[in-house]
Write an enzyme that holds these catalytic residues in place. Structure first.
Site, PDB file in Angstrom:
ATOM      1  N   HIS A   1       0.843  -1.192   0.000  1.00 35.24           N
ATOM      2  CA  HIS A   1       0.000   0.000   0.000  1.00 35.24           C
ATOM      3  C   HIS A   1       0.875   1.238   0.000  1.00 35.24           C
ATOM      4  CE1 HIS A   1      -3.253   2.725   0.914  1.00 35.24           C
ATOM      5  NE2 HIS A   1      -4.028   1.758   0.458  1.00 35.24           N
TER       6      HIS A   1
ATOM      7  N   ASP B   1      -8.009  -5.378  -0.720  1.00 34.70           N
ATOM      8  CA  ASP B   1      -8.514  -6.162  -1.849  1.00 34.70           C
ATOM      9  C   ASP B   1      -8.313  -7.669  -1.732  1.00 34.70           C
ATOM     10  OD1 ASP B   1      -9.600  -4.085  -3.355  1.00 34.70           O
ATOM     11  OD2 ASP B   1      -7.606  -3.454  -3.975  1.00 34.70           O
TER      12      ASP B   1
HETATM   13  C1  LIG Z   1      -0.431  -0.500  -3.896  1.00 39.34           C
HETATM   14  C2  LIG Z   1       0.893  -0.286  -4.625  1.00 39.34           C
HETATM   15  C3  LIG Z   1       0.627   0.276  -6.010  1.00 39.34           C
HETATM   16  C4  LIG Z   1       1.735   0.680  -3.800  1.00 39.34           C
HETATM   17  O1  LIG Z   1       2.906   0.856  -4.513  1.00 39.34           O
HETATM   18  P1  LIG Z   1       4.154   1.599  -3.901  1.00 39.34           P
HETATM   19  O2  LIG Z   1       3.705   2.652  -2.966  1.00 39.34           O
HETATM   20  O3  LIG Z   1       5.020   1.979  -5.041  1.00 39.34           O
HETATM   21  O4  LIG Z   1       4.829   0.459  -3.043  1.00 39.34           O
HETATM   22  P2  LIG Z   1       6.150   0.558  -2.167  1.00 39.34           P
HETATM   23  O5  LIG Z   1       6.886   1.819  -2.403  1.00 39.34           O
HETATM   24  O6  LIG Z   1       5.785   0.221  -0.761  1.00 39.34           O
HETATM   25  O7  LIG Z   1       6.984  -0.651  -2.762  1.00 39.34           O
HETATM   26  C5  LIG Z   1       8.126  -1.133  -2.098  1.00 39.34           C
HETATM   27  C6  LIG Z   1       8.691  -2.319  -2.848  1.00 39.34           C
HETATM   28  O8  LIG Z   1       7.768  -3.411  -2.770  1.00 39.34           O
HETATM   29  C7  LIG Z   1       7.374  -3.808  -4.070  1.00 39.34           C
HETATM   30  N1  LIG Z   1       5.978  -4.119  -4.007  1.00 39.34           N
HETATM   31  C8  LIG Z   1       4.983  -3.324  -3.558  1.00 39.34           C
HETATM   32  N2  LIG Z   1       3.829  -3.968  -3.642  1.00 39.34           N
HETATM   33  C9  LIG Z   1       4.094  -5.178  -4.159  1.00 39.34           C
HETATM   34  C10 LIG Z   1       3.296  -6.288  -4.465  1.00 39.34           C
HETATM   35  N3  LIG Z   1       1.981  -6.257  -4.268  1.00 39.34           N
HETATM   36  N4  LIG Z   1       3.883  -7.389  -4.942  1.00 39.34           N
HETATM   37  C11 LIG Z   1       5.208  -7.445  -5.144  1.00 39.34           C
HETATM   38  N5  LIG Z   1       6.030  -6.413  -4.876  1.00 39.34           N
HETATM   39  C12 LIG Z   1       5.477  -5.301  -4.394  1.00 39.34           C
HETATM   40  C13 LIG Z   1       7.634  -2.617  -4.950  1.00 39.34           C
HETATM   41  O9  LIG Z   1       7.785  -3.010  -6.300  1.00 39.34           O
HETATM   42  C14 LIG Z   1       8.899  -2.088  -4.338  1.00 39.34           C
HETATM   43  O10 LIG Z   1       9.960  -2.949  -4.723  1.00 39.34           O
HETATM   44  P3  LIG Z   1      11.423  -2.385  -5.034  1.00 39.34           P
HETATM   45  O11 LIG Z   1      11.841  -1.695  -3.771  1.00 39.34           O
HETATM   46  O12 LIG Z   1      12.188  -3.592  -5.380  1.00 39.34           O
HETATM   47  O13 LIG Z   1      11.228  -1.423  -6.184  1.00 39.34           O
HETATM   48  C15 LIG Z   1       1.664  -1.623  -4.724  1.00 39.34           C
HETATM   49  O14 LIG Z   1       1.857  -2.139  -3.443  1.00 39.34           O
HETATM   50  C16 LIG Z   1       0.982  -2.618  -5.615  1.00 39.34           C
HETATM   51  O15 LIG Z   1       1.132  -2.569  -6.833  1.00 39.34           O
HETATM   52  N6  LIG Z   1       0.221  -3.579  -5.023  1.00 39.34           N
HETATM   53  C17 LIG Z   1      -0.481  -4.554  -5.829  1.00 39.34           C
HETATM   54  C18 LIG Z   1      -1.765  -3.957  -6.361  1.00 39.34           C
HETATM   55  C19 LIG Z   1      -2.772  -3.777  -5.273  1.00 39.34           C
HETATM   56  O16 LIG Z   1      -3.028  -4.673  -4.491  1.00 39.34           O
HETATM   57  N7  LIG Z   1      -3.387  -2.600  -5.262  1.00 39.34           N
HETATM   58  C20 LIG Z   1      -4.464  -2.284  -4.336  1.00 39.34           C
HETATM   59  C21 LIG Z   1      -4.088  -1.146  -3.470  1.00 39.34           C
HETATM   60  S1  LIG Z   1      -5.348  -0.879  -2.251  1.00 39.34           S
END
Ligand SMILES: CC(C)(COP(=O)(O)OP(=O)(O)OC[C@H]1O[C@@H](n2cnc3c(N)ncnc32)[C@H](O)[C@@H]1OP(=O)(O)O)[C@@H](O)C(=O)NCCC(=O)NCCS
Length: 366
Positions: free
Chosen positions: A252, A303
């Protein structure tokens, strides 16, 4: 772009570090346990919980606005044959501007009524669409049922088990608002130009459609189906992470611990699974959770377990994001009204990273 304050709001608040969410000062877990969706609709729009009389007046308005306008009813068979549910919703909300009785009246009272109509009609749009695309008769809304129970009624043509309706109602409460997420920000940006409510909500639906925002519950369900049984979860997650693929329903932008909505949904998913004799979904999702936390330090978001809950309520996977939208319609419209009430156009800056001071070269010399 992160942690930039784009607006002041009295609607909801998050503490990402502590994993807390409040609607107008009420803890989400407390609301999930005690409040109905209709009470939350009132709360997010009026910033107070309703009295019995206020709630009853709102219920009557919402029930009376559930029926689709003939214009939309005529359009729906074509949409049902040609579009995805989220595209249908975006188009239908946009089309709603053509026949809303308050038309272009921009008074706060008219904006409130437009908001309530959108909240009332969205479940009908989704259910009618699903009935038509599967070649079944449209089921008219049931005036004596709550929004959640009526939605299941229109979808399945039978009065739902009250416990199922209560579970769906709780998911509506959990999805109703979530501060300045991508779709709410979109709605507020559009409203801030003093464009109309329908344009703002149409834009919000477009933003919610993407798999990184609302589309994640559908992807989470597809993932669980691919995993098949809990024993396969660990290898599946490791494999996906090794290929640098996302695990949907995790991570998130704001919460750095368990999303408080996911905690409620996890219990609902387990309890519902036990009640309907389908414990498998909870087992798969919790096995995915265990490995994802261990391997990547990521916690579930709203979700993940919502997908299992909706699946067990007999909701087709591609209606899961539209259901998120029907609940979030509450928050979007509340934010649009708040934006109108204290408006200044939202116009962020950008950081220029391109070349500077270049000299124009005539086309034949390039
Ligand atoms: C929600 C989301 C877009 C937030 O993205 P974000 O703020 O950029 O996430 P972060 O900065 O905390 O990410 C930190 C690391 O974890 C990874 N990461 C975050 N969510 C991840 C996931 N669901 N699966 C795998 N890796 C993930 C990122 O790629 C990043 O990796 P890196 O450091 O190697 O580049 C992301 O977590 C995501 O795509 N989740 C899956 C989709 C989802 O469930 N969305 C619903 C949101 S309510």
């Amino acid at each position: 772009m992160r942690e930039v304050v784009a607006a002041q709001t009295s609607i909801s608040d998050i503490d990402g570090g502590a994993g807390r969410l409040w609607y107008v000062g009420y803890d989400i877990a407390d609301l999930a346990r005690h409040a109905t969706f209709e009470e939350v609709v009132y709360l997010l729009h009026n910033l107070e919980l309703p009295t019995r009389d206020q709630l009853s007046e709102l219920d009557t308005f919402l029930v009376n606005e559930r029926v689709l306008h003939p214009f939309l009813a005529r359009m729906m068979p074509t949409l049902a044959q040609n579009t995805s549910p989220m595209s249908m919703l975006r188009t239908s909300v946009s089309a709603s501007s053509a026949f809303d009785p308050d038309g272009w009246d921009e008074s706060p009272e008219a904006e409130y009524r437009k908001a309530m109509r959108l909240i009332a009609e969205t479940p009908t749009m989704i259910a009618v669409f699903d009935r038509l695309r599967t070649g079944r008769e449209v089921v008219p809304p049931h005036p004596e049922l709550s929004a959640a129970a009526n939605f299941l009624w229109m979808l399945h043509e039978r009065e739902p088990d009250p416990d199922d309706a209560a579970v769906l109602d709780t998911t509506f409460v959990l999805y109703a608002d979530h501060t300045m997420n991508a779709s709410t920000f979109t709605a507020r940006v559009i409203a801030s130009t003093l464009s109309d409510m329908f344009s703002a909500i149409t834009g919000a639906i477009g933003a919610l459609k993407g798999p990184l925002h609302g589309g994640a519950n559908e992807e989470a369900q597809k993932m669980a189906e691919e995993v098949g049984k809990s024993e396969n979860a660990e290898a599946y997650v490791r494999d996906r992470l090794a290929r640098k693929e996302k695990i949907f329903g995790f991570g998130h932008a704001v919460y750095k611990t368990m999303d408080p909505r996911a905690a409620v949904l996890k219990d609902l998913c387990r309890e519902l699974g036990e009640r309907v004799g389908q414990p498998k979904w909870f087992e798969i999702f919790s096995a995915i959770e265990e490995t994802t936390l261990e391997q990547k330090g990521l916690y579930p978001n709203v979700d993940l377990y919502a997908a299992g809950v909706y699946h067990m309520l007999g909701i087709p996977t591609d209606l899961m994001t539209p259901i998120f939208a029907l609940a979030r319609m509450t928050g979007w419209t509340a934010h649009v009204r708040e934006q109108y009430a204290h408006n200044r156009i939202i116009r962020p800056g950008s950081e220029y990273i391109g070349p500077r001071d270049r000299t124009y070269v005539p086309i034949d010399e390039r």
